[in-house]
Motif scaffolding. Structure first.
Motif, PDB file in Angstrom:
ATOM      1  N   LEU A  28      63.610  63.954 104.012  1.00  0.00           N
ATOM      2  CA  LEU A  28      62.239  64.389 104.259  1.00  0.00           C
ATOM      3  C   LEU A  28      61.267  63.659 103.347  1.00  0.00           C
ATOM      4  CD1 LEU A  28      62.668  68.219 104.755  1.00  0.00           C
ATOM      5  CD2 LEU A  28      61.588  66.664 106.362  1.00  0.00           C
ATOM      6  N   LEU A  29      61.654  63.498 102.085  1.00  0.00           N
ATOM      7  CA  LEU A  29      60.777  62.786 101.175  1.00  0.00           C
ATOM      8  C   LEU A  29      60.547  61.355 101.636  1.00  0.00           C
ATOM      9  CD1 LEU A  29      61.864  63.880  97.594  1.00  0.00           C
ATOM     10  CD2 LEU A  29      59.587  64.026  98.573  1.00  0.00           C
ATOM     11  N   LEU A  30      61.618  60.714 102.122  1.00  0.00           N
ATOM     12  CA  LEU A  30      61.507  59.323 102.526  1.00  0.00           C
ATOM     13  C   LEU A  30      60.763  59.163 103.842  1.00  0.00           C
ATOM     14  CD1 LEU A  30      65.098  58.129 101.590  1.00  0.00           C
ATOM     15  CD2 LEU A  30      62.973  57.557 100.410  1.00  0.00           C
ATOM     16  N   SER A  31      61.039  60.064 104.794  1.00  0.00           N
ATOM     17  CA  SER A  31      60.465  59.880 106.122  1.00  0.00           C
ATOM     18  C   SER A  31      59.184  60.661 106.332  1.00  0.00           C
ATOM     19  CB  SER A  31      61.480  60.323 107.190  1.00  0.00           C
ATOM     20  OG  SER A  31      61.657  61.712 107.144  1.00  0.00           O
ATOM     21  N   GLY A  32      58.945  61.693 105.503  1.00  0.00           N
ATOM     22  CA  GLY A  32      57.874  62.610 105.818  1.00  0.00           C
ATOM     23  C   GLY A  32      56.500  62.200 105.353  1.00  0.00           C
ATOM     24  N   CYS A  33      56.409  61.561 104.190  1.00  0.00           N
ATOM     25  CA  CYS A  33      55.096  61.399 103.587  1.00  0.00           C
ATOM     26  C   CYS A  33      54.151  60.581 104.442  1.00  0.00           C
ATOM     27  CB  CYS A  33      55.246  60.773 102.206  1.00  0.00           C
ATOM     28  SG  CYS A  33      56.166  61.829 101.067  1.00  0.00           S
ATOM     29  N   GLY A  34      54.602  59.445 104.965  1.00  0.00           N
ATOM     30  CA  GLY A  34      53.718  58.611 105.764  1.00  0.00           C
ATOM     31  C   GLY A  34      53.314  59.272 107.057  1.00  0.00           C
ATOM     32  N   ARG A  37      50.794  62.581 106.746  1.00  0.00           N
ATOM     33  CA  ARG A  37      49.486  62.389 106.113  1.00  0.00           C
ATOM     34  C   ARG A  37      48.351  62.356 107.126  1.00  0.00           C
ATOM     35  NH1 ARG A  37      48.889  60.390 100.968  1.00  0.00           N
ATOM     36  NH2 ARG A  37      51.007  59.621 101.004  1.00  0.00           N
ATOM     37  N   ASP A  38      48.531  61.688 108.261  1.00  0.00           N
ATOM     38  CA  ASP A  38      47.415  61.427 109.153  1.00  0.00           C
ATOM     39  C   ASP A  38      47.561  61.935 110.577  1.00  0.00           C
ATOM     40  OD1 ASP A  38      45.941  59.953 107.196  1.00  0.00           O
ATOM     41  OD2 ASP A  38      47.367  58.321 107.476  1.00  0.00           O
ATOM     42  N   LYS A  39      48.764  62.264 111.017  1.00  0.00           N
ATOM     43  CA  LYS A  39      48.944  62.636 112.419  1.00  0.00           C
ATOM     44  C   LYS A  39      48.565  64.092 112.656  1.00  0.00           C
ATOM     45  CE  LYS A  39      52.459  59.169 113.316  1.00  0.00           C
ATOM     46  NZ  LYS A  39      53.807  58.901 113.851  1.00  0.00           N
ATOM     47  N   PRO A  40      47.629  64.356 113.558  1.00  0.00           N
ATOM     48  CA  PRO A  40      47.117  65.706 113.731  1.00  0.00           C
ATOM     49  C   PRO A  40      47.965  66.604 114.591  1.00  0.00           C
ATOM     50  CG  PRO A  40      45.965  64.229 115.204  1.00  0.00           C
ATOM     51  CD  PRO A  40      46.905  63.370 114.392  1.00  0.00           C
ATOM     52  N   GLY A  41      48.879  66.070 115.393  1.00  0.00           N
ATOM     53  CA  GLY A  41      49.631  66.919 116.301  1.00  0.00           C
ATOM     54  C   GLY A  41      48.783  67.324 117.493  1.00  0.00           C
ATOM     55  N   LYS A  89      41.043  73.716 114.406  1.00  0.00           N
ATOM     56  CA  LYS A  89      42.119  73.994 115.355  1.00  0.00           C
ATOM     57  C   LYS A  89      43.407  74.374 114.633  1.00  0.00           C
ATOM     58  CE  LYS A  89      40.591  70.958 119.144  1.00  0.00           C
ATOM     59  NZ  LYS A  89      41.002  69.836 120.034  1.00  0.00           N
ATOM     60  N   ASN A  90      44.192  75.219 115.290  1.00  0.00           N
ATOM     61  CA  ASN A  90      45.520  75.539 114.784  1.00  0.00           C
ATOM     62  C   ASN A  90      46.467  74.411 115.164  1.00  0.00           C
ATOM     63  OD1 ASN A  90      44.509  78.026 113.969  1.00  0.00           O
ATOM     64  ND2 ASN A  90      45.158  79.053 115.838  1.00  0.00           N
ATOM     65  N   VAL A  91      47.107  73.807 114.178  1.00  0.00           N
ATOM     66  CA  VAL A  91      48.005  72.682 114.420  1.00  0.00           C
ATOM     67  C   VAL A  91      49.271  72.856 113.600  1.00  0.00           C
ATOM     68  CG1 VAL A  91      46.094  71.087 114.888  1.00  0.00           C
ATOM     69  CG2 VAL A  91      46.983  71.291 112.557  1.00  0.00           C
ATOM     70  N   GLY A  92      50.246  71.986 113.841  1.00  0.00           N
ATOM     71  CA  GLY A  92      51.459  71.998 113.052  1.00  0.00           C
ATOM     72  C   GLY A  92      52.714  71.976 113.903  1.00  0.00           C
ATOM     73  N   VAL A  93      53.850  71.976 113.230  1.00  0.00           N
ATOM     74  CA  VAL A  93      55.147  71.911 113.897  1.00  0.00           C
ATOM     75  C   VAL A  93      55.304  73.049 114.893  1.00  0.00           C
ATOM     76  CG1 VAL A  93      57.638  72.013 113.572  1.00  0.00           C
ATOM     77  CG2 VAL A  93      56.232  70.728 111.950  1.00  0.00           C
ATOM     78  N   ASP A  94      55.072  74.287 114.450  1.00  0.00           N
ATOM     79  CA  ASP A  94      55.276  75.433 115.333  1.00  0.00           C
ATOM     80  C   ASP A  94      54.339  75.409 116.537  1.00  0.00           C
ATOM     81  OD1 ASP A  94      57.325  76.406 113.820  1.00  0.00           O
ATOM     82  OD2 ASP A  94      56.228  78.109 112.981  1.00  0.00           O
ATOM     83  N   GLU A 301      62.533  66.593 119.391  1.00  0.00           N
ATOM     84  CA  GLU A 301      62.626  65.509 118.410  1.00  0.00           C
ATOM     85  C   GLU A 301      61.281  64.820 118.215  1.00  0.00           C
ATOM     86  OE1 GLU A 301      65.328  61.501 117.536  1.00  0.00           O
ATOM     87  OE2 GLU A 301      65.221  62.341 119.563  1.00  0.00           O
ATOM     88  N   LYS A 302      60.531  64.659 119.298  1.00  0.00           N
ATOM     89  CA  LYS A 302      59.232  64.016 119.219  1.00  0.00           C
ATOM     90  C   LYS A 302      58.275  64.803 118.326  1.00  0.00           C
ATOM     91  CE  LYS A 302      55.411  62.310 122.096  1.00  0.00           C
ATOM     92  NZ  LYS A 302      54.898  62.170 123.487  1.00  0.00           N
ATOM     93  N   VAL A 303      58.282  66.126 118.464  1.00  0.00           N
ATOM     94  CA  VAL A 303      57.420  66.963 117.631  1.00  0.00           C
ATOM     95  C   VAL A 303      57.790  66.818 116.153  1.00  0.00           C
ATOM     96  CG1 VAL A 303      56.860  69.353 117.017  1.00  0.00           C
ATOM     97  CG2 VAL A 303      56.863  68.658 119.415  1.00  0.00           C
ATOM     98  N   LEU A 304      59.080  66.922 115.849  1.00  0.00           N
ATOM     99  CA  LEU A 304      59.495  66.848 114.449  1.00  0.00           C
ATOM    100  C   LEU A 304      59.182  65.480 113.845  1.00  0.00           C
ATOM    101  CD1 LEU A 304      62.875  68.811 114.301  1.00  0.00           C
ATOM    102  CD2 LEU A 304      60.519  69.650 114.319  1.00  0.00           C
ATOM    103  N   LYS A 305      59.341  64.428 114.633  1.00  0.00           N
ATOM    104  CA  LYS A 305      59.015  63.089 114.134  1.00  0.00           C
ATOM    105  C   LYS A 305      57.523  62.943 113.884  1.00  0.00           C
ATOM    106  CE  LYS A 305      62.852  60.250 115.800  1.00  0.00           C
ATOM    107  NZ  LYS A 305      63.255  59.109 116.684  1.00  0.00           N
ATOM    108  N   THR A 306      56.709  63.564 114.727  1.00  0.00           N
ATOM    109  CA  THR A 306      55.260  63.517 114.534  1.00  0.00           C
ATOM    110  C   THR A 306      54.879  64.024 113.149  1.00  0.00           C
ATOM    111  OG1 THR A 306      54.751  63.773 116.879  1.00  0.00           O
ATOM    112  CG2 THR A 306      53.044  64.458 115.330  1.00  0.00           C
ATOM    113  N   TRP A 307      55.570  65.064 112.709  1.00  0.00           N
ATOM    114  CA  TRP A 307      55.255  65.681 111.424  1.00  0.00           C
ATOM    115  C   TRP A 307      56.169  65.212 110.301  1.00  0.00           C
ATOM    116  CZ3 TRP A 307      50.735  67.876 110.971  1.00  0.00           C
ATOM    117  CH2 TRP A 307      50.095  68.334 112.124  1.00  0.00           C
TER     118      TRP A 307
END
Length: 323
Positions: A28-34, A37-41, A89-94, A301-307
């Motif tokens: 998560l540390l390696l893949s998550g930060c970039g 940071r910017d993708k709104p979902g 807006k309400n956004v996020g993984v869920d 998988e697409k949702v989780l990758k977005t975040w």
């Protein structure tokens, strides 16, 4: 949002996450930060327009849901990146997962904001049909046991497990106060979200400090993680603990990534689950089928990758898989 009112499980107070969970942390540390940071979902309330009876799994839903075309979701929308407000807006993984589930079920998943520790009460009062809020699937919740008293307080809920995460510590960046893990918190102050695994875990660790003739941990509990982070930035606490996705998001985004740093490995790894009433098995099974469908068709998988949290993906959808 990691016990009957905890966001994360309190059952494994002294157990470090298994090797796989630690691998999740690193990934998560390696893949998550970039990514985070910017993708709104896309998961605000307007997403996932209901298709009604034309949707693949509409017929599996209870008649009341088919009639209303709405599943009322209780959620504490203050827990980035799982659910939070951005630009009104309400956004996020869920929220994004909810939109994907909506397409399979043909009804809208309507997210309603509430304080985390009131979500299960809201379900019991029929204010919500389900709760989806980074809520950990625990035996206590399944059985309706109050973790404070150890006594049965309700009929409990069933969980459809959809994500896996543990709890993490973070400090001000470059100012760790000598903290390398939970064992270094004796005599120090920690900020947590009230009623979460971090809250319960900190209490357990504080008792260990006292049993070892050390000063206890001073625990400051807040309504949400953002309040705890504000307190940490101001120097009011030495560290904060929250679920790993939220900790990673805070470290990646707060102050452009300059405010916080993750300390040590995550603990008490367990699945997040969608909570459904014990007597609502038809809705539970329909949601399980929808989750299996979006895993199969790639939307999950697409949702989780977005975040940037794909390392927390589940491969098998379990009911009540938490411990």
């Amino acid at each position: 949002m990691t016990a009957s009112t905890t966001r994360r499980t309190a059952a494994a107070r002294s157990r470090l996450a298994a090797a796989g969970a630690i691998a999740v942390a690193g990934a998560l540390l390696l893949s998550g930060c970039g990514d985070m940071r910017d993708k709104p979902g896309t998961g605000d309330e307007s997403a996932g327009a209901p298709q009604g009876a034309n949707a693949p799994l509409f017929d599996k839903l209870p008649k009341r849901i088919q009639a209303s075309k709405v599943i009322k979701v209780g959620s504490d929308i203050a827990y980035p990146p799982i659910e939070f407000k951005k630009n009104g807006k309400n956004v996020g993984v869920d929220l994004d997962l909810g939109a994907a589930l909506s397409k399979e079920l043909g009804v809208k998943l309507e997210f309603n904001n509430s304080v985390f520790d009131a979500l299960l009460t809201g379900m019991r009062s029929k204010r919500y049909d389900i709760a989806m809020s980074a809520m950990t699937d625990t035996k206590e919740r399944q059985e309706g046991i109050d973790p404070k008293t150890g006594k049965k307080a309700s009929e409990g809920v069933d969980f459809i497990d959809y994500f896996s995460a543990g709890a993490s510590l973070y400090t001000k960046k470059g100012d760790t106060k000598g903290i390398k893990g939970w064992e270094d918190l004796c005599g120090k102050k920690i900020g947590v979200q009230r009623g979460t695994v971090s809250d319960n875990f900190a209490k357990g660790e504080s008792k260990k400090c006292e049993e070892s003739d050390k000063d206890p941990i001073s625990i400051e509990a807040y309504d949400n993680d953002l309040e705890a982070q504000t307190r940490l930035k101001a120097g009011g606490v030495d560290a904060v603990s929250s679920d790993f996705p939220s900790a990673v998001y805070a470290a990646a985004t707060s102050g452009g990534g300059k405010d916080f740093e993750i300390i040590g490995d995550q603990v008490a790894a367990n699945p997040y689950g969608i909570a459904v009433g014990k007597d609502d098995t038809q809705l539970r099974d329909a949601l399980k089928a929808a989750l299996e469908a979006i895993i199969k068709n790639g939307a999950y998988e697409k949702v989780l990758k977005t975040w940037g949290v794909e390392a927390g993906a589940v491969k098998e959808v379990k009911i009540n898989g938490g411990q």
